[in-house]
Design a protein around this motif. Structure first.
Motif, short mmCIF file in Angstrom:
data_model
loop_
_atom_site.label_atom_id
_atom_site.label_comp_id
_atom_site.label_asym_id
_atom_site.label_seq_id
_atom_site.Cartn_x
_atom_site.Cartn_y
_atom_site.Cartn_z
N LEU A 1 19.97 53.02 -1.46
CA LEU A 1 19.56 52.89 -1.98
C LEU A 1 19.95 51.34 -2.28
O LEU A 1 18.64 50.26 -3.04
CB LEU A 1 19.89 53.97 -3.59
CG LEU A 1 20.13 55.44 -2.88
CD1 LEU A 1 20.53 55.48 -4.20
CD2 LEU A 1 18.61 55.26 -3.27
N ASP A 2 20.25 50.79 -2.34
CA ASP A 2 20.79 49.05 -2.62
C ASP A 2 19.23 48.60 -1.80
O ASP A 2 18.58 47.28 -2.10
CB ASP A 2 21.60 48.41 -2.50
CG ASP A 2 22.46 49.32 -3.94
OD1 ASP A 2 22.68 49.47 -4.59
OD2 ASP A 2 24.41 48.76 -3.41
N LEU A 3 19.20 48.54 -0.52
CA LEU A 3 18.46 48.35 0.77
C LEU A 3 16.89 48.78 -0.04
O LEU A 3 16.46 47.27 -0.40
CB LEU A 3 18.48 48.50 1.62
CG LEU A 3 19.86 48.49 2.60
CD1 LEU A 3 20.28 48.56 3.25
CD2 LEU A 3 19.65 46.60 2.87
N ALA A 4 16.65 49.72 -0.12
CA ALA A 4 15.32 50.18 -0.67
C ALA A 4 14.84 49.67 -1.62
O ALA A 4 13.73 48.88 -1.82
CB ALA A 4 15.55 51.98 -1.67
N SER A 5 15.79 49.26 -2.82
CA SER A 5 15.07 48.23 -4.32
C SER A 5 15.11 47.11 -3.65
O SER A 5 14.27 46.68 -4.85
CB SER A 5 16.90 48.45 -5.12
OG SER A 5 17.34 49.91 -5.44
N THR A 6 15.47 47.07 -3.04
CA THR A 6 15.36 45.25 -3.08
C THR A 6 14.03 45.42 -1.68
O THR A 6 13.32 44.36 -1.69
CB THR A 6 16.34 45.30 -1.37
OG1 THR A 6 17.95 44.60 -1.79
CG2 THR A 6 16.28 42.78 -1.15
N LEU A 7 14.02 46.07 -0.98
CA LEU A 7 12.88 46.04 -0.35
C LEU A 7 11.32 46.61 -1.53
O LEU A 7 10.32 45.51 -0.75
CB LEU A 7 12.99 47.46 0.63
CG LEU A 7 13.68 46.93 2.64
CD1 LEU A 7 13.56 48.42 2.65
CD2 LEU A 7 13.39 45.74 3.03
N ALA A 8 11.42 47.48 -2.67
CA ALA A 8 10.07 47.51 -3.00
C ALA A 8 10.24 47.41 -4.04
O ALA A 8 9.16 47.64 -4.94
CB ALA A 8 9.79 48.92 -2.59
N GLY A 9 11.76 47.53 -5.01
CA GLY A 9 11.99 47.32 -6.55
C GLY A 9 11.11 46.74 -6.88
O GLY A 9 10.52 47.01 -7.53
#
Length: 731
Positions: A232-240
């Motif tokens: 989830l942290d990686l996803a937030s960094t990619l698209a947040g």
């Protein structure tokens, strides 16, 4: 965004039990509470042991698994649906720990009837075809209790389907026309369903007992040690930070979490508990926020390396390696999430929704520093799967590695003794999993395993070692992993009844003939209205058969879950597609892909209902919205039927065909998502949306010429959108 590990674990489990009927256990008192808990843990330990130290004889292995599963269902599911917050039944003469004595008796009777087959296995060859009175009695008990267990855990639809097929087998002479057959007596029915491997003890139960359970347990443990939070942290960094950031985080996060979990509801609850409130906060409608998470979460079942139960069934049905299934699933999984992502993007642009602020973004560097060891189990699991070893060995290695990482590493990760112990324990794991120790191999492996357990306990006691999880969380994870297996285990056995009827009566060939005849009639009707260059009868017949199969998959998904949907459709519809020239792998993936829509297909859209509960939205509206979000990729299965190169491992694969088809699909999904959202560069007018739909159909259709035609159709829309963009101030 708030971290999962900061939330109460019991709160997430309560959410899942509230919105997933398959996890809604009845409240109990001791001693029933303790009995159920330790039976669940024993079930997980049984599968963990057999995965690492050797499977039992096939019939015995399936029998032990099924006895645990069906017996537990009568203890944990009440005869009638209860409210999620219902209190336990009061202790009394008619109950033991809140469980009625009748349910205890049903559990014992069901388990005994299941274990009867392994008990008489050595004599079974003489019983098949000539069952004795005891065989028929025990088979009848299992038949009835199995249907009741499935009704309790999943509802009426699947048992009713099984009953319908059973009636067909018994009353064959009374059916009209092509469906008429000689019929079977009850004794013959029990013989086929109970004493052979063509019915209840068939492939479906074998796959759940041998593969599915282990990967479910791996997903639970990987989440407990913090790998889900890292994703989830990686996803937030990619698209947040992008427009409508939380919704895009939901798509990326669900895709990553889907590598661990094949459960749509578990995915929706875990990821949605963080992303849905954030989506609502930036301005998404509640129905849309829930729908995004539901549509994204269903992709977990088709996301490698841990796919849903249907993927493991495909391994057995097609007799191919799990690596082949993983490779074939890569592009369809990407298309699923890409379709949802594009609709989310256009919705965000249309309503001017913001992304996450710096204060709301996670600190990726800190997250990686704390959680990178949690990647070790997933890397090991993927490496072993790719190496060609058995999936259950890969799952055993991944589960054990999760336990090692969870017990020996801390979030800070700066204690040298932790890393030394981590390396030593993984070395012992290698000795257990990958070294052939000969005739006494099982005992030697147990010795190495016991040494590892002893080292871990010594580190905890003598050195005060405290890891990411403690022993209580480990026990809870084994309990929860078994909970997930109950409903799917009952479903697999009940679907075995359907398969048994098909093999007993030969109705599968008759259904294939009916579908082919209808498809030919529809093709002839369409040919009368289409231009000459589009009237290839073979292709039109196949297209009509695909449409009918897809529609039935969606309708079946209204009442039964993905796995049962897949098995039934593969049994009765996939042979039709194969007869029409479709490669078996492609035919199975077509059914599998459409079966995934089951969890977002109202009125029984479990993932959508779970997401709606967290979003505070109307469940039916959320389900309809989720279904719409899934439509952008609904045409992809048609593409890989007509251009199998999209599956990478299908026969006749060429990079040239793949490049043309893949590019056309990408553009077509973007255009179709724009048409469904009503926005591209600016708001689309009615005629523009119509042209976009037509163009998308052409672009998604395989072939360079028809793709170029699609581009030509959409060109006026693109020019008009570009012309209006500066005027409306679109960005």
């Amino acid at each position: 965004m708030t971290e999962i590990r900061e939330r109460d674990l019991r709160e997430l489990q309560a959410l899942e039990e509230k919105f997933d009927p398959e996890m809604r256990f009845r409240p109990t008192w001791p001693p029933a509470t303790h009995i159920v808990k330790w039976l669940l843990i024993a079930l997980s330990l049984f599968h963990f042991y057999t995965a690492g130290f050797g499977l039992l004889r096939e019939t015995t292995h399936r029998g032990v698994h099924l006895a645990f599963v069906l017996g537990l269902i009568f203890l944990v599911f009440s005869a009638f649906r209860m409210a999620p917050d219902a209190p336990p039944a009061r202790p009394g003469r008619l109950t033991l720990g809140g469980v009625p004595w009748l349910d205890w008796l049903l559990a014992i009777a069901c388990a005994a009837s299941v274990l009867y087959i392994p008990y008489v296995f050595d004599d079974l060859a003489f019983r098949v075809g000539n069952p004795g009175p005891v065989d028929v009695l025990m088979g009848s008990i299992l038949f009835v209790t199995l249907l009741e267990a499935t009704r309790r855990s999943m509802g009426w639809p699947l048992p009713l389907i099984a009953i319908g097929f059973t009636v067909y087998a018994l009353a064959g002479p009374h059916f009209p026309g092509l469906l008429k057959h000689a019929g079977a007596s009850w004794s013959q029915m029990i013989n086929h369903q109970y004493l052979t491997s063509q019915g209840i003890y068939g492939v479906a139960v074998g796959v759940v007992a041998t593969y599915v359970f282990h990967f479910v347990l791996f997903g639970v443990l990987a989440t407990r040690i913090g790998l889900g939070q890292l994703f989830l942290d990686l996803a937030s960094t990619l698209a947040g930070r992008q427009a409508g950031g939380p919704a895009k985080v939901s798509v990326f996060g669900s895709a990553m979490f889907g590598t661990l979990s094949g459960s749509s509801v578990a995915n929706a609850v875990t990821v949605g508990s963080l992303t849905i409130p954030a989506m609502i906060r930036v301005g998404y409608r509640r129905e849309f926020a829930g729908a995004v998470e539901a549509a994204s979460s269903t992709g977990g079942q088709i996301t490698p390396p841990v796919l849903g139960a249907a993927a493991f069934l495909m391994v057995e049905f097609l007799n191919v390696s799990y690596q082949t299934i993983i490779a074939a699933a890569v592009v369809p999984a990407f298309m699923h999430f890409f379709g949802v992502f594009m609709q989310v993007h256009f919705e965000a642009k249309r309503h001017g929704l913001r992304g996450l602020t710096d204060e709301e973004m996670p600190r990726l560097r800190e997250s990686l520093r704390q959680r990178w060891p949690t990647l070790i189990p997933l890397v090991l699991l993927i490496a072993i799967l790719v190496s060609g070893r058995t999936p259950y060995l890969a799952a055993f290695t991944g589960i054990t590695s999760c336990i090692i990482v969870g017990l020996t590493t801390t979030p800070a990760g700066n204690k040298p003794v932790n890393w030394t112990l981590l390396a030593v324990l993984h070395g012992l794991l290698g000795l257990v999993a990958f070294v052939d120790w000969g005739a006494q191999g099982e005992w030697i492996k147990l010795g190495w395993f016991a040494l590892g357990v002893g080292l871990c306990l010594a580190a905890q006691r003598l050195l005060g070692l405290r890891g990411r999880i403690d022993n209580a969380v480990l026990v809870e994870a084994f309990e929860t992993g078994a909970k997930y297996a109950l409903a799917v285990g009952a479903a697999a056995a009940t679907v075995g009844i359907v398969i048994g009827v098909v093999t007993l009566t030969g109705v599968g060939f008759k259904i294939s003939f009916i579908i082919t005849s209808w498809a030919q009639a529809m093709a002839q009707f369409m040919a009368a209205w289409l231009p000459a260059f589009m009237t290839n009868m073979q292709s039109l017949t196949l297209l009509c058969a695909l449409i009918m199969t897809g529609v039935v998959c969606v309708l079946m998904g209204c009442g039964i879950p993905t796995t049962a949907n897949y098995i039934i459709m593969v049994t009765v519809a996939a042979p039709t597609l194969v007869q029409l020239g479709v490669e078996p792998l492609v035919a199975h993936f077509f059914v599998f892909y459409y079966g995934v829509l089951a969890d977002i297909t109202p009125p029984v859209a479990l993932a959508a209902y779970a997401a709606a509960g967290m979003a505070g939205s109307d469940p039916f509206k959320t389900g309809n919205m989720a279904f719409r979000l899934g439509l952008a990729k609904a045409l992809v299965p048609f593409v890989f039927v007509f251009s199998p190169s999209l599956l990478l491992v299908a026969k006749g694969f060429t990079w040239a065909d793949f490049a043309v088809t893949f590019t056309g699909c990408l553009i077509g999904i973007v255009i179709l998502a724009a048409a469904l959202s009503g926005y591209l560069l600016t708001v689309l007018k009615g005629w523009e949306r119509l042209l976009c739909v037509l163009a998308a159909l052409c672009l998604i259709a395989p072939g360079l010429k028809i793709s170029l035609l699609g581009l030509l159709i959409v060109l006026p829309v693109l020019l008009n959108q570009w012309r209006l963009r500066p005027r409306l101030g679109a960005t």
